[in-house]
Design an enzyme around this catalytic site. Sequence first.
Site, PDB file in Angstrom:
ATOM      1  CB  CYS A  71      -5.633  -8.809   5.552  1.00 19.05           C
ATOM      2  SG  CYS A  71      -6.817  -8.225   6.806  1.00 19.05           S
TER       3      CYS A  71
ATOM      4  CG  HIS B  68      -2.957  -5.324   6.935  1.00 19.50           C
ATOM      5  ND1 HIS B  68      -3.021  -5.405   5.565  1.00 19.50           N
ATOM      6  CD2 HIS B  68      -4.233  -5.410   7.378  1.00 19.50           C
ATOM      7  CE1 HIS B  68      -4.288  -5.530   5.180  1.00 19.50           C
ATOM      8  NE2 HIS B  68      -5.044  -5.542   6.257  1.00 19.50           N
TER       9      HIS B  68
ATOM     10  CD  GLU C 220       0.141  -5.174   4.035  1.00 16.05           C
ATOM     11  OE1 GLU C 220      -1.057  -4.912   3.798  1.00 16.05           O
ATOM     12  OE2 GLU C 220       0.504  -6.114   4.777  1.00 16.05           O
TER      13      GLU C 220
END
Length: 302
Positions: A142, A235, A237
């Site tokens: 990001c 993102h 994750e």
Amino acid sequence: MPINIPKNLPAGEVLANENIFIMDEQRAITQDIRPLNILILNLMPEKQRTETQLLRLLSNSPLQVNVEFLHTASYESKNVSKSHLEQFYKNFDQVKDHRYDGMIITGAPVEKLKFEEVFYWNELTEIMEWTKTHVTSVMHICWGAQAALYYHYGIDKFPLNQKRTGVFTHDLLHPDIQLVKGWDDEFQAPHSRHTDVSEEEILSHEDLILLSTSKEAGPFTIQSKDGKHVMVTGHVEYDAATLGDEYHRDRNKGLKPDIPFDYYKDNDPTKKPLNRWRSHAYLMFSNWLNYYVYQQTPYAWK
């Protein structure tokens, strides 16, 4: 193989309850193998949540992974206890004489600032310069991806009219590249940011490859041709609840955030969101560890 984390790290209990194989440092030293040493510069405000998310993805590998956490010395985090940082984190002075097989630089909630206005920018650029000689491959996430594109390749970010938040469809452009090996031709991934980067500038840069992009969300995965840098503008994750937590947090602050795009079923924030990007996230991290870190790093750093 397990992931090796500091003993008593809170994320360890969470991951153990998910049946993810972890071990602490004491058990790891009894195994006669060369683990991969991964350094994570965690710039996210909710550090413990990010720790768990990243360790979960790093665990899905046949390789033993030894993880260390890094924080900036020039900025004191307000959302994590000082004792947590002292017990589980190091600063740059403590690691700069070491070499690492891989490194992750996370996002940070500073997108609306110019890079040079970020309080710890000078420290971050020192770290990014250091990675050129002390780290085999770096994954940037990001804002961390935007910082890398700016510092290493001269590509600046630009502001969006409104926050880009939600789960977007992406097209795979180079399925032959090892980072995205096994990905579907079309896949979904979450974004949460106020700025973007130019797809045209990425495509025209001689040292970069745009691996995937979205008509709605823009460039998603980019890598340098030498595999030294991987930039992920979204993102992957994030767990299923993260975008929703951000949405309700902003509402509680009196802001008027948009409902995350294609996130809630029927666009209804009262309904539980589903994780529709988990498999690609695991595959990205395992491909990175294997092809960009394990296959490239020297057994013994000189």
